[in-house]
Design an enzyme around this catalytic site. Structure first.
Site, short mmCIF file in Angstrom:
data_model
loop_
_atom_site.label_atom_id
_atom_site.label_comp_id
_atom_site.label_asym_id
_atom_site.label_seq_id
_atom_site.Cartn_x
_atom_site.Cartn_y
_atom_site.Cartn_z
N LYS A 209 0.84 -1.21 0.00
CA LYS A 209 0.00 0.00 0.00
C LYS A 209 0.87 1.25 0.00
O LYS A 209 0.67 2.17 -0.79
CB LYS A 209 -0.94 -0.01 1.21
CG LYS A 209 -1.92 1.16 1.24
CD LYS A 209 -2.81 1.11 2.48
CE LYS A 209 -3.80 -0.02 2.42
NZ LYS A 209 -4.76 0.01 3.53
N GLU A 215 10.18 -5.42 4.08
CA GLU A 215 10.38 -6.76 3.51
C GLU A 215 10.03 -6.79 2.02
O GLU A 215 10.77 -7.35 1.21
CB GLU A 215 9.51 -7.78 4.27
CG GLU A 215 9.84 -7.92 5.73
CD GLU A 215 9.07 -6.96 6.62
OE1 GLU A 215 9.06 -7.16 7.84
OE2 GLU A 215 8.47 -5.99 6.08
N GLY A 269 -5.15 -4.59 5.29
CA GLY A 269 -4.33 -5.58 4.60
C GLY A 269 -4.85 -6.99 4.73
O GLY A 269 -4.90 -7.74 3.75
N ARG A 270 -5.23 -7.40 5.93
CA ARG A 270 -5.64 -8.79 6.13
C ARG A 270 -7.03 -9.08 5.58
O ARG A 270 -7.48 -10.22 5.61
CB ARG A 270 -5.55 -9.15 7.61
CG ARG A 270 -6.30 -8.25 8.56
CD ARG A 270 -5.85 -8.51 10.01
NE ARG A 270 -6.45 -7.62 10.97
CZ ARG A 270 -6.01 -6.40 11.25
NH1 ARG A 270 -4.96 -5.92 10.60
NH2 ARG A 270 -6.60 -5.66 12.17
N GLU A 355 -4.32 -10.86 14.60
CA GLU A 355 -3.91 -9.48 14.38
C GLU A 355 -5.08 -8.54 14.63
O GLU A 355 -4.90 -7.40 15.04
CB GLU A 355 -3.37 -9.30 12.96
CG GLU A 355 -2.58 -8.01 12.76
CD GLU A 355 -1.82 -8.00 11.44
OE1 GLU A 355 -2.30 -7.35 10.49
OE2 GLU A 355 -0.76 -8.65 11.37
N HIS A 386 -3.23 -37.91 13.01
CA HIS A 386 -1.99 -38.67 13.26
C HIS A 386 -0.89 -37.75 13.77
O HIS A 386 0.28 -38.12 13.75
CB HIS A 386 -1.55 -39.36 11.97
CG HIS A 386 -2.49 -40.43 11.53
ND1 HIS A 386 -2.34 -41.75 11.87
CD2 HIS A 386 -3.63 -40.37 10.78
CE1 HIS A 386 -3.33 -42.46 11.35
NE2 HIS A 386 -4.12 -41.64 10.68
N LYS A 513 8.39 -3.50 13.44
CA LYS A 513 8.98 -2.90 12.24
C LYS A 513 9.92 -1.76 12.61
O LYS A 513 11.03 -1.64 12.06
CB LYS A 513 7.89 -2.36 11.32
CG LYS A 513 7.05 -3.42 10.61
CD LYS A 513 6.04 -2.73 9.72
CE LYS A 513 5.14 -3.71 9.01
NZ LYS A 513 4.15 -3.02 8.14
#
Length: 523
Positions: A209, A215, A269-270, A355, A386, A513
């Site tokens: 954005k 990153e 964002g999410r 979040e 399992h 960050k």
């Protein structure tokens, strides 16, 4: 208008729930089903192809009525209307929360600061359709004239987890393009991706954005440097696309302004896979399937907004989660999809839930004195049986489970799907009802192990009484996946309203960050 600030623990209903819990904590699912033969029918509902059964929970009608009363007392209906109408309910960031508008097909306008956002959305969708069709058809050429064969999405957080999960979940519907995702700043991760692709035939989508996310931009620069070993700066426009608000930063990177897809600050964002952030989804499965994904989500949006709370799937799921989190003290809840296609779905929900609702300050700015967000985890069945299901069957912790299943397989291997479905229902039954001492004793006798009864009997008894929800679709399609994701989005929103917290900021993410940036400068 912001959401109303109502502390749940100060409501009359919360006190009634606390009193009711003194009885409910002793509920036994085996007894509840024995007392009410119609329990499953009464505690389940359908929405088109979806069937939700919540009867295997430690609740009665009295519990549900009290939880519904709590939803009314915290003014959930008012909150839902503000959520859908463009009110700036993300107060700490002064933003509306309108990912629901991205999948709305109605003609009704939605205003933010007096401006209808629907035309922007429709314009972006048209651009996504034209672009994806051009790439998929082979008309979009790389710098040597070859068509595109690979797509690399460069993003992190919501710009990676959502699209990555959907592309994986819907790979049955994929076209000839190969899709890759780069998120971690780990250089080994990006190196492994670059080994799989050719600069001549790869399209890179940089999703940020602000176009400053450390990153993402670091990875984008590394990939551009790799690309320029084979191509020139004039070729960047044929291979790099941006999804961003920051036009100047994108331009400085060398991406053609015609290759920029817009983002809006009213989409978190999410919750952004429905937007241009979903461009990699469009390219992987085609625009028509992407539209089906939006339609499935819209189906649940309309259900959530317009259905009474007693028949409202996200509301009921949220209330049950609050019941276990705040009264039983359950710290985690498990997501267990019985489809390998949904392998990444639990990890996706971890971000969306944790979040959003991992907050210790309420909407009044006061520190909360009750539990908020749950820890979400899980895996796919039957693999989980399992691996970690032993903890649920024989352990000491209360862990509610959402079982997600599909009546039909996609590849028509019916023998496999019958066994998968048998396990889907068997695990719910085993968790709920366990195995009594008498049944375990009889099994040992039948298996000619009478001489081992005194030794083995304690280990063969299962207490059961572990709660679960059954979420069952006809088939895994783009439409049903859209429904599934939207159910959890609205469940998380409902929880946040009840807990009186802001679900749409993430200052805890920002702190890490900031410190990482300072440490880089110190090296």
């Amino acid at each position: 208008m912001p959401l109303l600030n109502i502390k749940p623990t100060q409501t009359a209903t919360w006190k009634k729930l606390a009193n009711h819990f003194n009885e409910a904590k002793n509920y036994e699912l085996r007894e509840l089903f024995r007392e009410n033969k119609n329990r499953e029918e009464e505690l389940s509902f359908s929405l088109d192809e979806l069937f939700v059964d919540y009867s295997k929970n430690r609740i009665t009608k009295e519990t549900i009525n009290l939880l519904l009363s709590l939803a009314e007392e915290v003014e959930l209906k008012d909150a839902i209307e503000k959520y859908f109408s463009g009110d700036k309910i993300n107060v700490t960031e002064n933003r509306a929360v309108l990912h629901t508008a991205l999948r709305s097909s109605s003609d009704n306008p939605i205003f933010i600061d007096g401006k209808d956002v629907k035309p922007q959305i429709q314009s972006a969708l048209r651009k996504m359709k034209a672009f994806s069709n051009k790439v998929i058809s082979g008309k979009w050429k790389g710098y040597t004239g070859k068509p595109i064969t690979d797509i690399v999405n460069i993003g992190i957080g919501g710009s990676d987890l959502g699209p990555n999960m959907v592309v994986e979940a819907l790979r049955f519907y994929k076209n000839k393009l190969n899709t890759h995702f780069v998120s971690n700043i780990d250089g080994d991760h990006i190196s492994e991706i670059l080994k799989k692709i050719s600069p001549e035939t790869t399209l890179f989508i940089v999703v940020s954005k602000s176009f400053t996310t450390q990153e993402t931009i670091n990875n984008a620069n590394t990939i551009r440097d790799w690309f320029l070993k084979s191509a020139t700066v004039f070729d960047v426009s044929k291979h790099f696309i941006a999804v961003s608000c920051n036009i100047n930063a994108v331009d400085n990177f060398g991406i053609d302004k015609k290759n920029i897809f817009p983002m809006w600050d009213w989409v978190g964002g999410r919750f952004s896979l429905w937007s241009t952030v979903g461009l990699s989804i469009c390219l992987a499965i085609g625009f028509d399937n992407f539209k089906e994904l939006l339609k499935g989500a819209e189906k649940v949006d309309n259900h959530f907004r317009n259905t009474s709370f007693d028949k409202n799937i996200p509301v009921i799921l949220a209330l049950i989660s609050v019941w276990y989190n705040n009264f039983f003290g359950a710290e985690t809840e498990m997501i267990l999809p019985y489809s390998e296609y949904l392998e990444k779905f639990p990890a996706y929900l971890q971000q969306v839930a944790m979040e959003s609702n991992g907050k210790n300050v309420d909407r009044d700015g006061d520190e909360v004195d009750y539990q908020t967000g749950t820890i979400v985890w899980g895996g796919t069945g039957v693999n989980s049986q399992h691996a970690f299901m032993q903890l649920l069957h024989h352990g000491t912790k209360l862990i509610p489970v959402d079982f997600i299943g599909f009546k039909e397989s996609l590849h028509n291997l019916e023998d496999h799907h019958e066994k998968l479905t048998a396990n889907y229902f068997a695990q719910q039954e085993a968790l709920a009802f366990g195995k009594t001492k008498e049944d375990a004793h009889l099994d040992l006798k039948i298996n000619n192990e009478s001489n081992k009864i005194s030794k083995l009997l304690p280990y063969k008894v299962f207490k059961g009484n572990q709660p679960s929800n059954s979420i069952l679709f006809d088939k895994l399609t783009p439409f049903s996946l859209g429904m599934l994701i939207a159910i959890y989005e609205h469940k998380i929103f409902t929880q946040g309203v009840i807990w009186n917290i802001y679900s749409f900021d993430q200052f805890g993410v920002e702190l890490g960050k900031e410190l990482a940036q300072k440490n880089v400068y110190c090296l």
